[in-house]
Design a protein around this motif. Sequence first.
Motif, mmCIF file in Angstrom:
data_model
loop_
_atom_site.group_PDB
_atom_site.id
_atom_site.type_symbol
_atom_site.label_atom_id
_atom_site.label_comp_id
_atom_site.label_asym_id
_atom_site.label_seq_id
_atom_site.Cartn_x
_atom_site.Cartn_y
_atom_site.Cartn_z
ATOM 1 N N ARG A 288 0.807 -1.213 0.000
ATOM 2 C CA ARG A 288 0.000 0.000 0.000
ATOM 3 C C ARG A 288 0.846 1.272 0.000
ATOM 4 O O ARG A 288 0.377 2.333 -0.394
ATOM 5 C CB ARG A 288 -0.914 0.009 1.226
ATOM 6 C CG ARG A 288 -1.901 -1.160 1.237
ATOM 7 C CD ARG A 288 -2.616 -1.279 2.559
ATOM 8 N NE ARG A 288 -3.533 -2.415 2.558
ATOM 9 C CZ ARG A 288 -4.177 -2.859 3.638
ATOM 10 N NH1 ARG A 288 -4.006 -2.264 4.793
ATOM 11 N NH2 ARG A 288 -4.984 -3.890 3.551
ATOM 12 N N ARG A 289 2.094 1.168 0.441
ATOM 13 C CA ARG A 289 2.891 2.371 0.657
ATOM 14 C C ARG A 289 3.821 2.674 -0.507
ATOM 15 O O ARG A 289 4.023 3.842 -0.851
ATOM 16 C CB ARG A 289 3.699 2.215 1.954
ATOM 17 C CG ARG A 289 4.567 3.410 2.283
ATOM 18 C CD ARG A 289 5.118 3.318 3.672
ATOM 19 N NE ARG A 289 4.046 3.403 4.664
ATOM 20 C CZ ARG A 289 3.482 4.536 5.060
ATOM 21 N NH1 ARG A 289 3.873 5.681 4.529
ATOM 22 N NH2 ARG A 289 2.539 4.537 5.960
ATOM 23 N N PHE A 290 4.430 1.668 -1.141
ATOM 24 C CA PHE A 290 5.412 1.933 -2.188
ATOM 25 C C PHE A 290 4.765 2.704 -3.336
ATOM 26 O O PHE A 290 3.676 2.366 -3.793
ATOM 27 C CB PHE A 290 6.006 0.634 -2.710
ATOM 28 C CG PHE A 290 7.023 0.005 -1.782
ATOM 29 C CD1 PHE A 290 7.309 0.561 -0.556
ATOM 30 C CD2 PHE A 290 7.694 -1.140 -2.153
ATOM 31 C CE1 PHE A 290 8.233 -0.011 0.303
ATOM 32 C CE2 PHE A 290 8.621 -1.730 -1.313
ATOM 33 C CZ PHE A 290 8.898 -1.165 -0.087
ATOM 34 N N ALA A 291 5.444 3.740 -3.819
ATOM 35 C CA ALA A 291 4.921 4.578 -4.887
ATOM 36 C C ALA A 291 4.656 3.760 -6.139
ATOM 37 O O ALA A 291 5.479 2.917 -6.537
ATOM 38 C CB ALA A 291 5.910 5.699 -5.203
ATOM 39 N N ALA A 292 3.480 3.999 -6.763
ATOM 40 C CA ALA A 292 3.055 3.325 -7.994
ATOM 41 C C ALA A 292 2.988 1.818 -7.826
ATOM 42 O O ALA A 292 3.079 1.075 -8.794
ATOM 43 C CB ALA A 292 3.975 3.684 -9.162
ATOM 44 N N GLY A 293 2.804 1.343 -6.578
ATOM 45 C CA GLY A 293 2.672 -0.090 -6.349
ATOM 46 C C GLY A 293 1.324 -0.635 -6.769
ATOM 47 O O GLY A 293 1.187 -1.830 -7.030
ATOM 48 N N LEU A 294 0.309 0.237 -6.817
ATOM 49 C CA LEU A 294 -1.040 -0.133 -7.259
ATOM 50 C C LEU A 294 -1.602 -1.319 -6.472
ATOM 51 O O LEU A 294 -2.396 -2.098 -6.983
ATOM 52 C CB LEU A 294 -1.045 -0.471 -8.759
ATOM 53 C CG LEU A 294 -0.547 0.633 -9.706
ATOM 54 C CD1 LEU A 294 -0.602 0.157 -11.134
ATOM 55 C CD2 LEU A 294 -1.345 1.918 -9.515
ATOM 56 N N ASN A 295 -1.165 -1.459 -5.215
ATOM 57 C CA ASN A 295 -1.608 -2.575 -4.363
ATOM 58 C C ASN A 295 -1.333 -3.926 -5.001
ATOM 59 O O ASN A 295 -2.055 -4.899 -4.782
ATOM 60 C CB ASN A 295 -3.104 -2.456 -4.041
ATOM 61 C CG ASN A 295 -3.398 -1.307 -3.110
ATOM 62 O OD1 ASN A 295 -2.536 -0.886 -2.339
ATOM 63 N ND2 ASN A 295 -4.610 -0.783 -3.177
ATOM 64 N N ASP A 296 -0.282 -3.993 -5.819
ATOM 65 C CA ASP A 296 0.039 -5.181 -6.605
ATOM 66 C C ASP A 296 1.292 -5.833 -6.036
ATOM 67 O O ASP A 296 2.371 -5.238 -6.047
ATOM 68 C CB ASP A 296 0.268 -4.760 -8.061
ATOM 69 C CG ASP A 296 0.442 -5.941 -8.995
ATOM 70 O OD1 ASP A 296 0.910 -6.990 -8.542
ATOM 71 O OD2 ASP A 296 0.110 -5.794 -10.189
ATOM 72 N N PRO A 297 1.215 -7.074 -5.521
ATOM 73 C CA PRO A 297 2.393 -7.702 -4.908
ATOM 74 C C PRO A 297 3.564 -7.877 -5.873
ATOM 75 O O PRO A 297 4.722 -7.749 -5.475
ATOM 76 C CB PRO A 297 1.867 -9.060 -4.414
ATOM 77 C CG PRO A 297 0.573 -9.280 -5.133
ATOM 78 C CD PRO A 297 0.014 -7.927 -5.397
#
Length: 781
Positions: free
Chosen positions: A143-152
């Motif tokens: 949830r926190r990493f930039a541009a992670g898009l909630n994608d593992p």
Amino acid sequence: MNIRLYIFLLLCISYTSYGQEIPLQSIKGRILEKSIKTPVGAATVVLNDENHQTVIADSNGYFQFVNIPVGRKSIIITRIGFKPVNLNNLLLESGKELVLNIEMEEDLTYAKEIIIKYNRNKSKPINDLAMVSARMFSVEETRRFAAGLNDPARIAANFAGVASAGDGNGLIIRGNAPNGLLWRLEGVDIPNPNHFARVGTSGGAISMLSAQLLANSDFITGAFPAEYGNALSGVFDIKLRKGNNDKREHTFSLSTIGLDFATEGYFKKGYEGSYLINYRYGFLTLMQKLGFNISNDPTSFQDLSFNIHLPVKKLGSFSIFGFGGLSKQYDELAKDSITWANNTDSRGSSLDAANAGAVGISHQINIGKKILWRSVLSKNGYQYREEDSKLEKFSGPVIFTRMNKFSEWNTQFSSIFTYKLNKHHLFKIGAYTKDIAFDLHQREAVSNVLKDKIKNNGKTVLTNYFAQWKWDASNKFSFQFGWHGQSLGLNKTSALQPRFGLRYQTGTGQYLSFGYGMHAQIQPLGNYFARVRVGNDTVMPNKNLDFSKSKHYVIGYSIQIAKDWNLKTELYYQWLYNIPIHSLRTSNYSVINLDDDFSIESLDNKGIGQNYGLEFTLDRYWNDRFYMLATLSLYQSEYRPSDKLWRNTRYNSNRSFTFLFGKEWVLKTKRPSYFGLDMKLISMGGVRVTPIDLIQSSIRKTTVSILSRYYEDKLKSIFRIDMQMEWKVQYKKTTGSLILGVQNATNRKNQISHRYDANLGRITYNYLLGRIPVFGYKIDF
């Protein structure tokens, strides 16, 4: 203008109603022994807040704090005979209770008093048998990493040795093709869980698995333990969290990606069972209509995922879990003669439809105090449809140039016993079998007539089995050894693979580790049934292909250089063999370079390859509202096909550097609120390409590559900056979060491929996505 108005309205809302009272919420959880999941009762749980509250876990390991002011919290769990657990910077929100699932390790040094140490490695994998090249990724990171898009998968692309294969979430691990990755969910293998995934690959555009369901999970990049099979590059071992069994809670979010709704809760009061369900509908087509260049074609996707927990007292616990996703991308032919005449791109059309899913039921039970028995029955599979067509004349018939339909459905059963002889010795033995039903039909046009390249349906069985032993000689030295076996009924091939690893603590916060493993992977099913023209006959020469195989060697060293700061380095070598290459002629071809699709070639297992490199990770764990992660990977990836020349693989970019940081500030507003800023910088070597013969291309009016220099050149280096801002407000019983971000903030044109353009008379380039905004609002209630 609309975004500014939206922020202004949200600011106004945050300063109205509810007064200045700080919302209260509950913290609860359960404490289990790490290896066999037995309850750890009578543990002391200390909440480090203003009141320094303490509770004692009951005989089943449960504990609870009630009426706690929201905000960042720290908890310490201790018990004689176990290593203390420190949980820092936990975010307690008004919209949801904080539910913790805590696992404690036995302390091998008997002590009558507990000494709390703060030099624990917070990225240590959940699977304690993974002693090298493994890292836990947390829910907060997704949830926190930039541009992670909630994608593992997008989160894992930030780790050392891992690079993204493009705009999607396909993962290149230590120079291996993305299809070398194994996806697991709740202990069973699953098909590629990504939208817009092409056949034969392990990535796609965006994950079908919502972060709302994820628990802390493991990502492994080499020399993995014996329980994992049918993979060459890495393992994504994903766990699902359980829903809240005391309270019904919900999450709703609306963003540029789509609409997302999750709900969880209890079935009835007093029963420990719970449900957790998430549904998402994608909005990528809306982004295209707003002018953002996400794709040339209209796209749509949706997915559903769930986890239902059903404990049955003395019979253990059952869980029903699953996910399913639908995605489609369609570019229509020209609908009028004017468009057809003026726009050559409108003379062709394409359809890509990819559906995948899995559903399973698991059972887990403790037999006495030393055995854990876990079994899973799962049904999973995928369907993929692809059509390409063209109009040579507007009034003429539609000519299909490609028409593919692939489906695979698997019934899988897994059963694993974990036996803890004592606190020094742990044994794990298990097997899983997969009944595979497939229907593969690939057709390509020859002189505008579709010809079968693959046409086969049937069934086969893939069986995996393993045994492993872990010896903890002391708190400083651990060793694990195991065997993994694998067999494929289709052509009676089999492989037996030894694995071992060790970890030794050389000093305070310093660890030396070593790992070795042999690994094997079946070929993509279509490769076995490729129809190849030999003389005047059409034959299927690949039915007896063996597994692709590799040997991994890894040595690592990590040191805690300060509180919350950890430096880790790993040196690795991977030897690949039994790699299918062209069998009928001298060629530069090898499936080691295959990204997706099936290989329509005559193959044998005589190819080899090697990957070697050095990785560095500097990790500043999330604490004091700040984190940082920097990784550097230097590597070489080579292969040798039937022409006996060592060449670069298409994934040999040679270097990758990632830098991430994030900071959170407490805002002095009428309600508890926080502002967070996260940034990610990526710099990596350019994509490998084969040089283009400009003279021959201009003569033939098409791209002519210099095949003797296969993958010798690289395009320009890739550089990208992503940023994200989050504003979180705690209301009385809800939590609202506004997220504003941008992917590729500098709008850099990163080259991904090249070709000769006959109209322009020069080489042109295709690029990764430019600047893309990411914004949305989420509410927990």
